[in-house]
Design a protein around this motif. Structure first.
Motif, PDB file in Angstrom:
ATOM      1  N   PHE A 126      -6.199  -2.607   8.494  1.00  0.00           N
ATOM      2  CA  PHE A 126      -6.861  -2.324   7.354  1.00  0.00           C
ATOM      3  C   PHE A 126      -7.956  -3.224   7.240  1.00  0.00           C
ATOM      4  N   ALA A 127      -9.178  -2.681   6.932  1.00  0.00           N
ATOM      5  CA  ALA A 127     -10.486  -3.386   6.470  1.00  0.00           C
ATOM      6  C   ALA A 127     -10.160  -3.901   4.960  1.00  0.00           C
ATOM      7  N   ASP A 128     -11.138  -4.812   4.587  1.00  0.00           N
ATOM      8  CA  ASP A 128     -11.169  -4.886   3.093  1.00  0.00           C
ATOM      9  C   ASP A 128     -11.559  -3.555   2.527  1.00  0.00           C
ATOM     10  N   LYS A 129     -11.322  -3.212   1.517  1.00  0.00           N
ATOM     11  CA  LYS A 129     -11.570  -2.091   0.565  1.00  0.00           C
ATOM     12  C   LYS A 129     -11.274  -0.760   1.148  1.00  0.00           C
ATOM     13  N   ALA A 130     -10.375  -0.906   2.288  1.00  0.00           N
ATOM     14  CA  ALA A 130      -9.787   0.474   2.794  1.00  0.00           C
ATOM     15  C   ALA A 130      -9.171   1.081   1.763  1.00  0.00           C
ATOM     16  N   GLN A 131      -8.866   2.314   1.914  1.00  0.00           N
ATOM     17  CA  GLN A 131      -8.237   3.294   1.190  1.00  0.00           C
ATOM     18  C   GLN A 131      -7.275   4.027   1.784  1.00  0.00           C
ATOM     19  N   PHE A 132      -6.239   4.442   1.344  1.00  0.00           N
ATOM     20  CA  PHE A 132      -5.177   5.600   1.808  1.00  0.00           C
ATOM     21  C   PHE A 132      -4.344   5.951   0.857  1.00  0.00           C
ATOM     22  N   GLN A 133      -3.699   7.431   0.930  1.00  0.00           N
ATOM     23  CA  GLN A 133      -3.036   7.929   0.070  1.00  0.00           C
ATOM     24  C   GLN A 133      -1.484   7.731   0.022  1.00  0.00           C
ATOM     25  N   LEU A 134      -0.653   7.600  -1.000  1.00  0.00           N
ATOM     26  CA  LEU A 134       0.626   7.589  -1.136  1.00  0.00           C
ATOM     27  C   LEU A 134       0.836   8.862  -1.994  1.00  0.00           C
ATOM     28  N   GLY A 135       1.231   9.995  -1.516  1.00  0.00           N
ATOM     29  CA  GLY A 135       1.490  11.076  -2.354  1.00  0.00           C
ATOM     30  C   GLY A 135       0.206  11.194  -3.323  1.00  0.00           C
ATOM     31  N   GLU A 136       0.399  11.011  -4.639  1.00  0.00           N
ATOM     32  CA  GLU A 136      -0.719  11.449  -5.420  1.00  0.00           C
ATOM     33  C   GLU A 136      -1.377  10.038  -5.752  1.00  0.00           C
TER      34      GLU A 136
END
Length: 287
Positions: A126-136
């Protein structure tokens, strides 16, 4: 829509591990799972990890992510063990901060480990400010170097899993004397967390229960800003306090086994010709 959080406390290393899930989808992630290690015998076991696995199965959760906040020096990660145990039923991936490549490069040389220093076997860096989903829910990654160059925090719906950045306010902050550590960088990382809303909940990775007080594992941005014993002055004051304290701290008891396994997400070294796994301990000879 609700986010659920369950903590597990590992007494041996005073580590707090968190299982976090979306109540609607039952998708979950696990942060900083510890294994058990007896240094005198070299015995590696997984009682806490098995407790976590049983909890996941009992609550019919679907494990999506096994996350590390950094390559720990005080306990061995159980991430690869848990992934192996659940691989047939759960699509979980190993994730950590992209700075792990620098940690791998440094310590693979120190311990003479023949390994690629490209983040493997972690599947997501993960880079800084990365995003991913966990369900909703959306998980935001915050790079927080200072304790180590690979340190990250995970921000989920007003909750931040801070790794080794903050401790509870009466214990201050994490040490910065490991390779690639920096008190100045840690101060800047702490300020990023303190810039979040006052009621943001901060979940600790460790609690050493100073003066025998009861276990505590969460606080808020407001409480840290107002009460943290290492943050009562400016940046230069913090650097002086942190570096002075670090100079008095002992080497973590499980430093050598922890680092050698954790830079590989807990995967064991290859067996030698006698079919045995071995770890190295570099000698410092004082004459």
């Amino acid at each position: 829509m609700a986010l659920r959080i369950h903590s597990f406390f590992h007494q041996q290393s005073a580590t707090l591990c968190y299982l976090v899930w979306c109540e609607h989808s039952k998708h979950c992630l696990l942060i900083d799972a510890p294994a058990d290690f007896d240094m005198p015998s070299g015995e590696l076991s997984f009682s806490t990890a098995n407790e976590i696995i049983a909890y996941i199965k009992q609550h019919k959760l679907s494990l999506q992510w096994l996350l590390e906040t950094h390559a720990h020096a005080d306990h061995i990660t159980a991430s690869s063990y848990i992934k192996q145990q659940l691989q047939h039923a759960h699509p979980c991936k190993l994730g950590t901060g992209e700075g792990i490549v620098h940690v791998q490069a440094h310590f693979s040389k120190l311990y003479n480990i023949d390994m690629p220093c490209n983040g493997e076997p972690f599947e997501q860096l993960f880079a800084d400010k990365a995003q991913f989903q966990l369900g909703e829910f959306t998980v935001d990654v915050i790079a927080t170097p200072g304790h180590t160059p690979d340190s990250v925090c995970y921000h989920i719906n007003g909750n931040v899993f801070v790794g080794d950045t903050f401790f509870m306010p009466d214990s201050g902050t994490a040490r910065c004397d490991f390779p690639g550590g920096s008190a100045a960088e840690l101060y800047d990382s702490l300020q990023r967390i303190l810039s979040l809303p006052d009621d943001t909940v901060l979940w600790m990775c460790h609690d050493y229960q100073p003066d025998g007080r009861a276990l505590a594992y969460k606080t808020t941005v407001k409480e840290q800003r107002e009460q943290n014993e290492h943050l009562k002055g400016d940046k230069q004051s913090f650097i002086a306090i942190r570096e002075s304290r670090d100079a008095t701290l002992a080497v973590p008891k499980l430093l050598h086994p922890s680092i050698q396994l954790n830079i590989r997400a807990g995967q064991y070294p290859l067996k030698s010709d006698d079919k045995q796994h071995y770890l190295a301990i570099p000698l410092t000879v004082l004459l």
